[in-house]
Design a protein around this motif. Structure first.
Motif, PDB file in Angstrom:
ATOM      1  N   THR A 154     -55.661  -1.788  11.591  1.00  0.00           N
ATOM      2  CA  THR A 154     -56.820  -2.667  11.812  1.00  0.00           C
ATOM      3  C   THR A 154     -57.724  -2.734  10.591  1.00  0.00           C
ATOM      4  N   VAL A 155     -57.118  -3.026   9.430  1.00  0.00           N
ATOM      5  CA  VAL A 155     -57.876  -3.089   8.185  1.00  0.00           C
ATOM      6  C   VAL A 155     -58.299  -4.525   7.889  1.00  0.00           C
ATOM      7  N   GLY A 156     -57.320  -5.422   7.750  1.00  0.00           N
ATOM      8  CA  GLY A 156     -57.637  -6.812   7.472  1.00  0.00           C
ATOM      9  C   GLY A 156     -57.387  -7.246   6.053  1.00  0.00           C
ATOM     10  N   LEU A 157     -57.068  -6.308   5.154  1.00  0.00           N
ATOM     11  CA  LEU A 157     -56.714  -6.705   3.793  1.00  0.00           C
ATOM     12  C   LEU A 157     -55.334  -7.347   3.784  1.00  0.00           C
ATOM     13  N   SER A 158     -55.118  -8.244   2.828  1.00  0.00           N
ATOM     14  CA  SER A 158     -53.836  -8.930   2.747  1.00  0.00           C
ATOM     15  C   SER A 158     -53.561  -9.304   1.300  1.00  0.00           C
ATOM     16  N   MET A 159     -52.286  -9.437   0.995  1.00  0.00           N
ATOM     17  CA  MET A 159     -51.884  -9.915  -0.327  1.00  0.00           C
ATOM     18  C   MET A 159     -51.623 -11.422  -0.294  1.00  0.00           C
ATOM     19  N   GLY A 160     -52.188 -12.092   0.725  1.00  0.00           N
ATOM     20  CA  GLY A 160     -52.158 -13.549   0.776  1.00  0.00           C
ATOM     21  C   GLY A 160     -51.016 -14.161   1.556  1.00  0.00           C
ATOM     22  N   ILE A 161     -50.336 -13.379   2.420  1.00  0.00           N
ATOM     23  CA  ILE A 161     -49.183 -13.925   3.134  1.00  0.00           C
ATOM     24  C   ILE A 161     -49.481 -14.210   4.608  1.00  0.00           C
ATOM     25  N   THR A 162     -50.690 -13.880   5.086  1.00  0.00           N
ATOM     26  CA  THR A 162     -50.984 -14.015   6.521  1.00  0.00           C
ATOM     27  C   THR A 162     -50.855 -15.448   7.002  1.00  0.00           C
ATOM     28  N   ALA A 163     -51.484 -16.385   6.295  1.00  0.00           N
ATOM     29  CA  ALA A 163     -51.474 -17.785   6.734  1.00  0.00           C
ATOM     30  C   ALA A 163     -50.081 -18.385   6.717  1.00  0.00           C
ATOM     31  N   GLY A 164     -49.163 -17.821   5.930  1.00  0.00           N
ATOM     32  CA  GLY A 164     -47.812 -18.356   5.853  1.00  0.00           C
ATOM     33  C   GLY A 164     -46.828 -17.710   6.802  1.00  0.00           C
ATOM     34  N   LEU A 165     -47.291 -16.797   7.655  1.00  0.00           N
ATOM     35  CA  LEU A 165     -46.398 -16.138   8.599  1.00  0.00           C
ATOM     36  C   LEU A 165     -45.912 -17.124   9.658  1.00  0.00           C
ATOM     37  N   SER A 166     -44.660 -16.970  10.080  1.00  0.00           N
ATOM     38  CA  SER A 166     -44.119 -17.790  11.165  1.00  0.00           C
ATOM     39  C   SER A 166     -44.720 -17.348  12.488  1.00  0.00           C
ATOM     40  N   SER A 167     -44.506 -18.146  13.527  1.00  0.00           N
ATOM     41  CA  SER A 167     -45.054 -17.808  14.848  1.00  0.00           C
ATOM     42  C   SER A 167     -44.550 -16.457  15.353  1.00  0.00           C
ATOM     43  N   PRO A 168     -43.243 -16.159  15.264  1.00  0.00           N
ATOM     44  CA  PRO A 168     -42.795 -14.823  15.686  1.00  0.00           C
ATOM     45  C   PRO A 168     -43.463 -13.702  14.886  1.00  0.00           C
ATOM     46  N   SER A 169     -43.657 -13.911  13.594  1.00  0.00           N
ATOM     47  CA  SER A 169     -44.313 -12.907  12.772  1.00  0.00           C
ATOM     48  C   SER A 169     -45.773 -12.728  13.188  1.00  0.00           C
ATOM     49  N   ARG A 170     -46.423 -13.827  13.562  1.00  0.00           N
ATOM     50  CA  ARG A 170     -47.821 -13.731  14.001  1.00  0.00           C
ATOM     51  C   ARG A 170     -47.930 -12.957  15.308  1.00  0.00           C
ATOM     52  N   TRP A 171     -46.977 -13.161  16.208  1.00  0.00           N
ATOM     53  CA  TRP A 171     -46.995 -12.396  17.458  1.00  0.00           C
ATOM     54  C   TRP A 171     -46.698 -10.926  17.196  1.00  0.00           C
ATOM     55  N   LEU A 172     -45.869 -10.654  16.211  1.00  0.00           N
ATOM     56  CA  LEU A 172     -45.641  -9.263  15.822  1.00  0.00           C
ATOM     57  C   LEU A 172     -46.940  -8.644  15.321  1.00  0.00           C
ATOM     58  N   MET A 173     -47.701  -9.394  14.514  1.00  0.00           N
ATOM     59  CA  MET A 173     -48.986  -8.896  14.018  1.00  0.00           C
ATOM     60  C   MET A 173     -49.967  -8.672  15.165  1.00  0.00           C
ATOM     61  N   ILE A 174     -49.926  -9.548  16.169  1.00  0.00           N
ATOM     62  CA  ILE A 174     -50.795  -9.381  17.338  1.00  0.00           C
ATOM     63  C   ILE A 174     -50.494  -8.066  18.044  1.00  0.00           C
ATOM     64  N   VAL A 175     -49.209  -7.801  18.249  1.00  0.00           N
ATOM     65  CA  VAL A 175     -48.808  -6.549  18.907  1.00  0.00           C
ATOM     66  C   VAL A 175     -49.212  -5.347  18.063  1.00  0.00           C
ATOM     67  N   LEU A 176     -48.991  -5.433  16.749  1.00  0.00           N
ATOM     68  CA  LEU A 176     -49.344  -4.322  15.870  1.00  0.00           C
ATOM     69  C   LEU A 176     -50.844  -4.060  15.870  1.00  0.00           C
ATOM     70  N   MET A 177     -51.642  -5.117  15.855  1.00  0.00           N
ATOM     71  CA  MET A 177     -53.097  -4.944  15.872  1.00  0.00           C
ATOM     72  C   MET A 177     -53.558  -4.286  17.168  1.00  0.00           C
ATOM     73  N   PHE A 178     -53.003  -4.744  18.285  1.00  0.00           N
ATOM     74  CA  PHE A 178     -53.406  -4.174  19.573  1.00  0.00           C
ATOM     75  C   PHE A 178     -52.948  -2.727  19.709  1.00  0.00           C
ATOM     76  N   VAL A 179     -51.682  -2.475  19.389  1.00  0.00           N
ATOM     77  CA  VAL A 179     -51.155  -1.121  19.505  1.00  0.00           C
ATOM     78  C   VAL A 179     -51.850  -0.188  18.521  1.00  0.00           C
ATOM     79  N   GLY A 180     -52.109  -0.690  17.302  1.00  0.00           N
ATOM     80  CA  GLY A 180     -52.783   0.135  16.318  1.00  0.00           C
ATOM     81  C   GLY A 180     -54.194   0.481  16.712  1.00  0.00           C
ATOM     82  N   ARG A 181     -54.863  -0.434  17.403  1.00  0.00           N
ATOM     83  CA  ARG A 181     -56.247  -0.185  17.827  1.00  0.00           C
ATOM     84  C   ARG A 181     -56.319   0.717  19.052  1.00  0.00           C
ATOM     85  N   THR A 182     -55.420   0.513  20.000  1.00  0.00           N
ATOM     86  CA  THR A 182     -55.521   1.237  21.271  1.00  0.00           C
ATOM     87  C   THR A 182     -54.464   2.310  21.447  1.00  0.00           C
ATOM     88  N   GLY A 183     -53.279   2.097  20.851  1.00  0.00           N
ATOM     89  CA  GLY A 183     -52.168   3.003  21.093  1.00  0.00           C
ATOM     90  C   GLY A 183     -52.411   4.439  20.701  1.00  0.00           C
TER      91      GLY A 183
END
Length: 475
Positions: free
Chosen positions: A418-447
């Motif tokens: 849950t940092v938020g830094l990026s090397m500029g690839i976030t906006a170019g992620l595909s939909s499956p990759s974005r859902w992976l990031m959603i899961v990682l953010m949630f699991v990283g915050r609460t897991g």
């Protein structure tokens, strides 16, 4: 109705028979654990944020976000991550930025306050252990009542964010205008204290790389947010030095303060060395020192950036990844595996090298159960990141998206911690990759917090028997 914690499960159960259906025993009552309450509160808040971003009017200058992008943005705000798929400064209207800020504030406080409120509303008596869900116990701070701690959290948050906003306003008003500076000052103060990393500037704080005072104020707010409310409360009571106040800081607070100081000082020197003649080359001496200092603070886990990490050296980016993995301290708004987990593992290794049976610090021995929890959290966090990188790489290869490996690793570590830094690839992620990031953010915050709560219960069990020992070869 009375409620108690069962010794074997650590879950809250009702001990009153009046509310039970006829023929149902007390022991068959559905139980609710603190971890379940914590997870459900974050899920509900993310769902609320997603629906709000999709349905409320006048939130965008452009078209309404898709469900995927709304879920991504809401998760990033609630989990105080800061990864974005659209530009917060230009895509959202003032109303949209207000919605984001509300989600950030609720998410930042939700780790401790929301859980405490929910448990209290259900009739329980929350302890420090069930509130923080992060390997702390009432034995650490017996002098701070739980309900008083919740009130202090809210008051401290308001006080720090208010002072921070005033300081930023004083710095920015002469630069961008007295009226124009008001909202950005408030937004960045709250975002910094919650370690969220969201900014009303398209380039985060790159435009302020020439303002050491701005970077210093943001750093101070970030550090206070990442210390943890428990530590701040203890420091305040220790400084009061009046009758009834604590006479010494706990081992927990001493360890957090020492580790935080070291994790700022050493990377500050390292980043200065790595980038002095690279991304910092055109800056003045004070600007170089301020920006390298900011680079040592923001990865744990604020998410603001004053330089372009895509232009930074691999050495700096890898050190940033390490700092992102470590994160802030328990009971704070920051993510990561936590400073105490990191330092306890180092202390354990050092004690083993010295053939010592126990880990000691400040003339105290650290319980073995605490060391085991730290080891478990480290393994889980590392394993999650490894699996996340593998999945992201597989998705990228499948959809023809091929950023560098370190960029993928950077993105996954940033999302999970849950940092938020990026090397500029976030906006170019595909939909499956974005859902992976959603899961990682949630699991990283609460897991990790939920796992810590589960480990507290399981490691506290005492069985009457154990199986016979048989050794294995390691190393």
């Amino acid at each position: 109705m009375n409620r108690r914690v069962t010794p074997r499960t650590g879950k809250y159960v009702s001990t009153s028979r009046r509310d039970l259906p006829s023929g149902q025993s007390v022991h068959s009552r559905r139980t609710i654990s603190p971890a379940e309450l914590f997870l459900s509160s974050f899920l509900l808040l993310i769902a609320f944020g997603t629906i709000a971003l999709r349905t409320l009017p006048n939130l965008y200058h452009g078209p309404t976000l898709s469900w995927t992008d709304a879920a991504f943005t809401a998760t990033s705000a609630v989990c105080v991550t800061g990864l974005i798929v659209v530009d917060t400064a230009t895509y959202f209207t003032f109303a949209g930025q207000v919605v984001l800020l509300v989600l950030i504030q609720l998410g930042g406080l939700g780790m401790l306050v929301l859980t405490s409120v929910i448990i209290s509303a259900l009739g329980g008596r929350p302890s420090i252990r069930t509130e923080s869900l992060a390997a702390t116990s009432r034995s650490i701070l017996p002098h701070i009542p739980a309900r008083r701690l919740v009130v202090d959290i809210v008051l401290l948050t308001i006080a720090i964010e208010t002072v921070g906003a005033i300081m930023l306003y004083a710095l920015w008003a002469p630069r961008i205008g007295w009226r124009e500076a008001a909202w950005p000052s408030v937004f960045h103060s709250i975002s910094a204290f919650c370690n969220a990393g969201f900014s009303t500037n398209s380039d985060s704080l790159v435009a302020y790389h020439d303002s050491p005072a701005t970077l210093a104020v943001i750093s101070l707010i970030v550090v206070l947010g990442g210390l943890g409310f428990i530590v701040i409360e203890e420091i305040i009571r220790w400084l009061e030095n009046r009758r009834g106040a604590i006479r010494r800081l706990s081992v927990h607070s001493k360890l957090v303060i020492l580790t935080t100081t070291v994790l700022i000082a050493i990377p500050w020197i390292a980043f200065s060395f790595f980038e002095w003649n690279r991304v910092l080359k055109e800056m003045t001496l004070w600007e170089k020192l301020a920006n390298s200092f900011f680079m040592s603070v923001t990865p744990r886990t604020a998410g603001f950036n004053s330089i372009d990490y895509a232009q930074a050296s691999d050495s700096s980016n890898f050190l940033t990844i390490i700092l992102m993995m470590i994160g802030g301290s328990p009971g704070s708004t920051a993510g990561g595996m936590k400073t105490t987990t990191f330092v306890l593992l180092i202390m354990q290794a050092w004690s083993r090298l010295r053939s010592s049976e126990t880990v000691t610090f400040a003339d105290r021995s650290i319980p073995e159960q605490t060391i085991q929890r730290a080891s478990g959290l480290f393994v889980i966090a590392t394993g999650s990141v490894v699996i996340g990188v593998l999945i992201l790489a597989s998705i990228g290869d499948l959809f023809g998206n091929h950023p560098s490996f370190i960029a993928r690793l950077f993105e996954v570590v940033s999302a999970f911690n849950t940092v938020g830094l990026s090397m500029g690839i976030t906006a170019g992620l595909s939909s499956p990759s974005r859902w992976l990031m959603i899961v990682l953010m949630f699991v990283g915050r609460t897991g990790p917090l939920a796992v810590a709560a589960a480990l507290i219960v399981r490691l506290s069990r005492r069985g009457k028997y154990r199986l016979a020992y048989e050794d294995v070869i390691v190393g």
